[in-house]
Design a protein around this motif. Sequence first.
Motif, PDB file in Angstrom:
ATOM      1  N   VAL A   8     -26.058 -14.867 -23.840  1.00 44.90           N
ATOM      2  CA  VAL A   8     -26.250 -13.596 -24.546  1.00 44.90           C
ATOM      3  C   VAL A   8     -26.447 -13.830 -26.039  1.00 44.90           C
ATOM      4  CG1 VAL A   8     -25.109 -11.424 -25.210  1.00 44.90           C
ATOM      5  CG2 VAL A   8     -24.962 -12.250 -22.840  1.00 44.90           C
ATOM      6  N   ILE A   9     -25.633 -14.691 -26.645  1.00 39.80           N
ATOM      7  CA  ILE A   9     -25.734 -14.906 -28.086  1.00 39.80           C
ATOM      8  C   ILE A   9     -27.038 -15.592 -28.461  1.00 39.80           C
ATOM      9  CG2 ILE A   9     -24.425 -17.089 -28.046  1.00 39.80           C
ATOM     10  CD1 ILE A   9     -24.478 -14.389 -30.846  1.00 39.80           C
ATOM     11  N   LEU A  10     -27.519 -16.510 -27.655  1.00 38.14           N
ATOM     12  CA  LEU A  10     -28.786 -17.164 -27.960  1.00 38.14           C
ATOM     13  C   LEU A  10     -29.940 -16.165 -27.854  1.00 38.14           C
ATOM     14  CD1 LEU A  10     -30.351 -19.709 -28.701  1.00 38.14           C
ATOM     15  CD2 LEU A  10     -30.464 -20.282 -26.258  1.00 38.14           C
ATOM     16  N   ARG A  11     -29.906 -15.326 -26.851  1.00 42.62           N
ATOM     17  CA  ARG A  11     -30.956 -14.304 -26.723  1.00 42.62           C
ATOM     18  C   ARG A  11     -30.944 -13.349 -27.929  1.00 42.62           C
ATOM     19  NH1 ARG A  11     -34.264 -14.115 -22.632  1.00 42.62           N
ATOM     20  NH2 ARG A  11     -33.724 -15.173 -20.670  1.00 42.62           N
ATOM     21  N   THR A  12     -29.743 -12.985 -28.386  1.00 43.24           N
ATOM     22  CA  THR A  12     -29.642 -12.110 -29.554  1.00 43.24           C
ATOM     23  C   THR A  12     -30.203 -12.802 -30.792  1.00 43.24           C
ATOM     24  OG1 THR A  12     -27.672 -11.069 -28.625  1.00 43.24           O
ATOM     25  CG2 THR A  12     -28.069 -10.756 -30.967  1.00 43.24           C
ATOM     26  N   TYR A  13     -29.840 -14.059 -30.980  1.00 41.03           N
ATOM     27  CA  TYR A  13     -30.342 -14.828 -32.127  1.00 41.03           C
ATOM     28  C   TYR A  13     -31.869 -14.902 -32.096  1.00 41.03           C
ATOM     29  CZ  TYR A  13     -31.201 -18.738 -35.296  1.00 41.03           C
ATOM     30  OH  TYR A  13     -31.672 -19.518 -36.323  1.00 41.03           O
ATOM     31  N   GLU A  14     -32.428 -15.230 -30.945  1.00 35.02           N
ATOM     32  CA  GLU A  14     -33.881 -15.360 -30.838  1.00 35.02           C
ATOM     33  C   GLU A  14     -34.582 -14.021 -31.047  1.00 35.02           C
ATOM     34  OE1 GLU A  14     -34.102 -19.243 -27.831  1.00 35.02           O
ATOM     35  OE2 GLU A  14     -34.445 -17.226 -27.019  1.00 35.02           O
ATOM     36  N   ALA A  15     -33.960 -12.944 -30.553  1.00 39.24           N
ATOM     37  CA  ALA A  15     -34.552 -11.613 -30.737  1.00 39.24           C
ATOM     38  C   ALA A  15     -34.586 -11.234 -32.219  1.00 39.24           C
ATOM     39  CB  ALA A  15     -33.768 -10.583 -29.936  1.00 39.24           C
ATOM     40  N   GLU A  19     -23.839 -23.923 -29.275  1.00 38.30           N
ATOM     41  CA  GLU A  19     -24.894 -23.275 -28.495  1.00 38.30           C
ATOM     42  C   GLU A  19     -26.092 -22.925 -29.374  1.00 38.30           C
ATOM     43  OE1 GLU A  19     -26.856 -21.006 -25.347  1.00 38.30           O
ATOM     44  OE2 GLU A  19     -25.607 -22.802 -25.502  1.00 38.30           O
ATOM     45  N   ILE A  20     -25.841 -22.406 -30.545  1.00 35.37           N
ATOM     46  CA  ILE A  20     -26.926 -22.023 -31.448  1.00 35.37           C
ATOM     47  C   ILE A  20     -27.605 -23.255 -32.057  1.00 35.37           C
ATOM     48  CG2 ILE A  20     -27.494 -20.798 -33.581  1.00 35.37           C
ATOM     49  CD1 ILE A  20     -26.873 -18.990 -31.163  1.00 35.37           C
ATOM     50  N   VAL A  21     -26.797 -24.160 -32.585  1.00 32.08           N
ATOM     51  CA  VAL A  21     -27.352 -25.333 -33.271  1.00 32.08           C
ATOM     52  C   VAL A  21     -28.112 -26.238 -32.312  1.00 32.08           C
ATOM     53  CG1 VAL A  21     -26.734 -27.427 -34.537  1.00 32.08           C
ATOM     54  CG2 VAL A  21     -25.638 -25.245 -35.114  1.00 32.08           C
ATOM     55  N   SER A  22     -27.596 -26.421 -31.098  1.00 33.74           N
ATOM     56  CA  SER A  22     -28.270 -27.303 -30.132  1.00 33.74           C
ATOM     57  C   SER A  22     -29.600 -26.724 -29.666  1.00 33.74           C
ATOM     58  CB  SER A  22     -27.366 -27.558 -28.922  1.00 33.74           C
ATOM     59  OG  SER A  22     -27.142 -26.364 -28.190  1.00 33.74           O
ATOM     60  N   ASN A  23     -29.807 -25.433 -29.894  1.00 33.67           N
ATOM     61  CA  ASN A  23     -31.076 -24.806 -29.543  1.00 33.67           C
ATOM     62  C   ASN A  23     -31.954 -24.537 -30.766  1.00 33.67           C
ATOM     63  OD1 ASN A  23     -31.251 -24.045 -26.492  1.00 33.67           O
ATOM     64  ND2 ASN A  23     -29.119 -23.635 -27.066  1.00 33.67           N
ATOM     65  N   GLY A  24     -31.665 -25.273 -31.846  1.00 31.33           N
ATOM     66  CA  GLY A  24     -32.516 -25.220 -33.029  1.00 31.33           C
ATOM     67  C   GLY A  24     -32.220 -24.082 -33.983  1.00 31.33           C
ATOM     68  N   GLY A  25     -31.102 -23.359 -33.779  1.00 33.17           N
ATOM     69  CA  GLY A  25     -30.766 -22.233 -34.643  1.00 33.17           C
ATOM     70  C   GLY A  25     -29.819 -22.622 -35.755  1.00 33.17           C
TER      71      GLY A  25
END
Length: 241
Positions: free
Chosen positions: A29-36, A58-64
């Motif tokens: 959920v948090i990654l989807r919110t960040y990407e949105a 979770e955020i940093v490992s996905n490039g955020g």
Amino acid sequence: MKVIAVIPARYASTRFPAKLMQDLGGKTVILRTYEAAKNTNLFDDVFVVTDSNLIFDEIVSNGGKAIMSIKEHESGSDRIAEAVANLDVDIVVNVQGDEPFINKEPLEKVIEVFKNDADKKVDLASLMREITNEEDINNPNNVKVVVDQNGFALYFSRSVIPYPREKNVGVRYFQHIGIYAFRKQALLDFYSLPMKSLEASEKLEQLRYLEFGKRIKMVETTHVGIGIDTPEDLDKARKML
């Protein structure tokens, strides 16, 4: 004017623990919110600020981009203020971590307030929507707001405001929608100010701003956010993908 989005993300949640790390169509959920938030293209930068190593990773490992909270915080404003204290930024928009289906229009509205505020009379901008159903008006979970002739908030309450002693006088009732944009200095001031009686009584952090003379510009919208507060909400969200 540099504008960033900050997504406060607590791991613990009273009604739905660890909801931000739940799977939503192959992503949390948090990654989807960040990407949105990123995909709105409204912001110079987007950060998640969290008390959780799991969410941070979770955020940093996905490039955020993520920021770890140093202290425990009672409010989202406190958490955001600590995170942005050393960032070069003018306007900070608070995006809710449990709203993965972010709508661009209401975010644009609160940012636009500051673009039109040449005299810097606005400290915060937020949203409200008209409610007409008596049950909605009386529900203490729906925070109501009353504004002056220029759209600045006079008061927020879980009670019915204004009280309808006289009927049929053209009063409109507005529910506060918890999307905020802040001047950075307003956030830093909030962080250094004590909680006073109005905030303590209503359990509404926006009252601290009003009690200390900050000006909150309210913008009317028809937007209703889709938040994930319960496992049932998560099931509904999965069906929306």
